[in-house]
Design a protein around this motif. Sequence first.
Motif, PDB file in Angstrom:
ATOM      1  N   TYR A   1       0.789 -10.610 -34.346  1.00 24.00           N
ATOM      2  CA  TYR A   1       2.095 -10.079 -34.749  1.00 24.00           C
ATOM      3  C   TYR A   1       2.070  -9.618 -36.208  1.00 24.00           C
ATOM      4  CZ  TYR A   1       7.149  -9.886 -35.447  1.00 24.00           C
ATOM      5  OH  TYR A   1       8.418  -9.470 -35.734  1.00 24.00           O
TER       6      TYR A   1
ATOM      7  N   TRP B   1       5.936  -7.258 -28.698  1.00 22.53           N
ATOM      8  CA  TRP B   1       7.082  -8.124 -28.502  1.00 22.53           C
ATOM      9  C   TRP B   1       8.182  -7.402 -27.753  1.00 22.53           C
ATOM     10  CZ3 TRP B   1       6.207  -6.284 -33.535  1.00 22.53           C
ATOM     11  CH2 TRP B   1       7.111  -5.320 -33.943  1.00 22.53           C
TER      12      TRP B   1
ATOM     13  N   LEU C   1       8.670 -16.884 -33.635  1.00 24.49           N
ATOM     14  CA  LEU C   1       8.099 -16.187 -32.487  1.00 24.49           C
ATOM     15  C   LEU C   1       7.902 -17.182 -31.355  1.00 24.49           C
ATOM     16  CD1 LEU C   1       5.105 -14.459 -34.374  1.00 24.49           C
ATOM     17  CD2 LEU C   1       7.465 -13.676 -34.279  1.00 24.49           C
TER      18      LEU C   1
ATOM     19  N   ILE D   1       7.535 -12.766 -27.671  1.00 25.41           N
ATOM     20  CA  ILE D   1       6.259 -12.049 -27.572  1.00 25.41           C
ATOM     21  C   ILE D   1       5.659 -12.322 -26.198  1.00 25.41           C
ATOM     22  CG2 ILE D   1       3.899 -12.035 -28.494  1.00 25.41           C
ATOM     23  CD1 ILE D   1       4.975 -12.326 -31.174  1.00 25.41           C
TER      24      ILE D   1
ATOM     25  N   THR E   1      11.931 -13.602 -32.234  1.00 26.38           N
ATOM     26  CA  THR E   1      11.211 -12.547 -31.528  1.00 26.38           C
ATOM     27  C   THR E   1      10.438 -13.143 -30.361  1.00 26.38           C
ATOM     28  OG1 THR E   1      10.966 -11.363 -33.592  1.00 26.38           O
ATOM     29  CG2 THR E   1       9.553 -10.659 -31.809  1.00 26.38           C
TER      30      THR E   1
END
Length: 922
Positions: A269, A103, A194, A224, A222
């Motif tokens: 992840y 990420w 994500l 990615i 986050t």
Amino acid sequence: MFSSSTEEVGVTPECGQTCGVSPNDRSGVNETTSYGPPSTSSSSSHQSLREGSSSSSHGLSLPRMASGQLHHSFTLGKTSSSVLATTSDSSSLRSRGGTPKLWRTAGSAGATGIHPARTPLTDHTVTSCSSATSTSGASVIVAVVEGRGLARGEIGIASLNLKCPELILSQFADTGAYAKVITKIHILVPLEILMPDTVSEKGKGTKLFNLITENFPGVAFTAIQRKYFNERKGLEYIQQLCAPEFGTVLMEVQAKYYCLAAAAALLKYLEFIQNSVYASKSLKVSFKGSEQTAMIDSASATNLELVVNNRDHRSEHTLLGVLNHTKTPGGARRLRSNILEPLVDVDTINIRLDTIQELLQDEELFFGLKNAIGHFLDIDQLLSVLVQIPKQETVQVAEAKITHVIQLKHTLDLVPRLRLVLKNCNTALLKAYSTSLEDNRFDMMLEQIKTVINDDTTYLKGSLNMRTQKCYAVRPNINEFLDIARRAYTEIVDDIAGLVNQMGEKYGLPMRTSFSTARGFFIQMKLEGLVLPEGKLPAEFIKVTKHKNNYGFTIADMMKMNDRCDEALREIFHMSYVVTCQLLGTVHEHIHCLYKLSDAVSMLDMLLSLANACTISDYVRPEFTDTLAIKQGRHPILERIVGQQPVSNNSYISEGSNFVIITGPNMSGKSTYLKQVALCQIMAQIGSFVPTEYASFRVADQIFTRIGVDDDFETNSSTFMLEMKEMAYIIHNVSDRSLIIIDELGRGTSAEEGIGICHTVCEFLLSLKAFTLFATHYLELCHLESLYPNVENQHMEVQHTRSADTGAESVVYTYLLNRGCSEERHYGLRAAEMTALPSNIIQEAKIIASKVSQQLLAKHHSDPETQRQRAVYHLATRLLQTARNSRLDPDSLRMYLKGLKKQYEAELQAAEPPASMDTEEE
Ligand SMILES: Nc1ncnc2c1ncn2[C@@H]1O[C@H](COP(=O)(O)OP(=O)(O)OP(=O)(O)O)[C@@H](O)[C@H]1O
């Protein structure tokens, strides 16, 4: 300082054996007399445990996901401002500097909207989350991806709760305000979201990205690399991880590329952030399309206070608060998600209602089930830890594993009791659960566990109690070194009790031994009536704390004993860990039956909770028809707040009369009534009884609300924009089977514009078969009843009283709903009279208000367009009635229709300009 978890051991100076850790408490421990050579070297295995050696050295036989997946743990707090070089194999995803390349996080939250602060996901995060309702208890990681190009608007979501090993996938089309995505994420209460890094390239986010970061400001985000959103990998993951009993999901999702892509990124992840991986064939994987449940957007959930009270987030004055009498975390979670996503399938709802009815009729069953369910722990969480394989072996991991085995035994011990209670039940759902619990895997697991774990080992509250349970969990004679270590531990604990006795006698003080996780063993003394030698604590008492009515302290010897105690415990836990890992390896193949148990316990707990709510207030079983008909309905939350029955009201909405306009002065109860109808509808659709004397509902596929927010925290312009956004959302998404609640639309702008907007919105909604309740202060809208056959005016009745002394008039709110438009006029001005506004201003305002409304009314009645509309609708109604009721022969029907045509032409001539006859001829 003592925490609330501080426990008293109950050791009095004269009974050093009552610490609960005496060897006499554990039959068999002391009987071990011969100690053969250890199977593994104690010192070397202990060493490897500390250093985090590979599990295989301890005989841990749970299958790993794949070789080469033993990743190092790393610090999540670190952020990287650039995307590191990309490579395809998983090992290359590991960052050399400790931050994985998987990420990237933005350098500045302000510029990009990416929130760099992430919550480290450690074992602690997983185990400390307990609330099912608050974001602070969030434990769900959600991956979201949107199609690109022509597929824009196609959304794939994958989510996994760290407390529950269920991978939930969904895929659906959602454009415009992306309300479905936002709602779905809200329901999940995410800990972290994500998305592919491409959503915020060059500092400019996509619409979906901006909406998500705006709507979830407190949730870690986050980004990615897009390549990890790979549908092929997603499918592979699911094939590898999905437990066999849920294998059919593969058929459902194999062509749903976006949710598969989201699953791939999410699972990759998770491999990195958690210090463990999921065992092969261990996850429950399910696909949840939006069609099985009614959609309630997040604004509506907030407006209706379904799970959170708008004024006080901790308050239980919500629908969840009213219905939640659950005993297990799983039950509470299930109730919450049902309230946010009620059912739409009438058969399933009725099956639940049958169950509640049986529970209410059979007291023995109700209380038997309640007792049986109340002892269960969080089975989802237990499953979650059981299907994960730790990548590191530390003392904490070892200790946790023993706890998990104890919890597993505790859970399985409860199954026979649950079976017994369900044995003679009659309704379909209870019978189905009874059958599903007959699965002999529960017994097989318990039998295997009992070969290693003591019969009386069970899960207990309290840190010392659990420490004792863990210490003596493994049967004696299984590992000689374990037995020696336990003996040593027991002796040290006895020594501690003896030491406290001695100290008490030495100083003539009433000391007792206590224990807390943070301090280990320590000494406690009540402050009350305490006479200290020389008026102060002796110097050898160290680490003194004062908490409530107690002194807590220790002495140097006791600290040394605590160290020895810990050392002995480490040995015990290490050796017990080896044994329990072997045990778990043997029961692992049966572990998936716990999914069944978790489902049964959470559902039974939720239904018991709904039944419980009926015993607190008078609720009745709802019916499902094509009509919304409520006799004497009450607001469930208001009822709870005031502690007595609020004024009840009837409701009737059918296809022919599907639009109700509600008027009435301020504070007369309009909003309360609207919410009451929506809340009763939701209660009925989750399978709950409802606070009415009789109720019938039409199943709603969507429930929309547009309810004004408090003026004091919104400016007029933002209130108006919010109103318009909410209305736009309703207009874009409404269907014929929706329930719509609109309260005071258009108040954020001028009265003229407000009336204009309301009128147009009403006309749009009137063209649908959706059921609409529309509360307004614009009495002008009441004329819609004369234009549209499906409109009905209702109003909240108020009474006026005049004080005999002062002659001042006051209003009495009856909260009763009656037919027709409100007769009350200028009630806003009357409310203003009660304030400090000068009377001449109020008088002037009254005169102007009356002139304006007369002008508006006159203009409206002479408006040709209104007259034309009225003629069209009269004709349409008559034609509809004829079509429905006519038993006329063709000739008579023709004559009748000719008559109608003439009548229509006459009505049209009265309106200027004349309209074309084309449509009518057809
Ligand atoms: N059915 C009822 N029984 C008892 N009390 C009620 C009832 N309905 C409303 N109330 C009380 O009246 C108060 C005002 O009700 P509500 O906010 O629904 O009025 P309103 O007509 O929507 O007002 P406004 O037009 O100013 O928004 C509520 O807070 C509640 O305490």
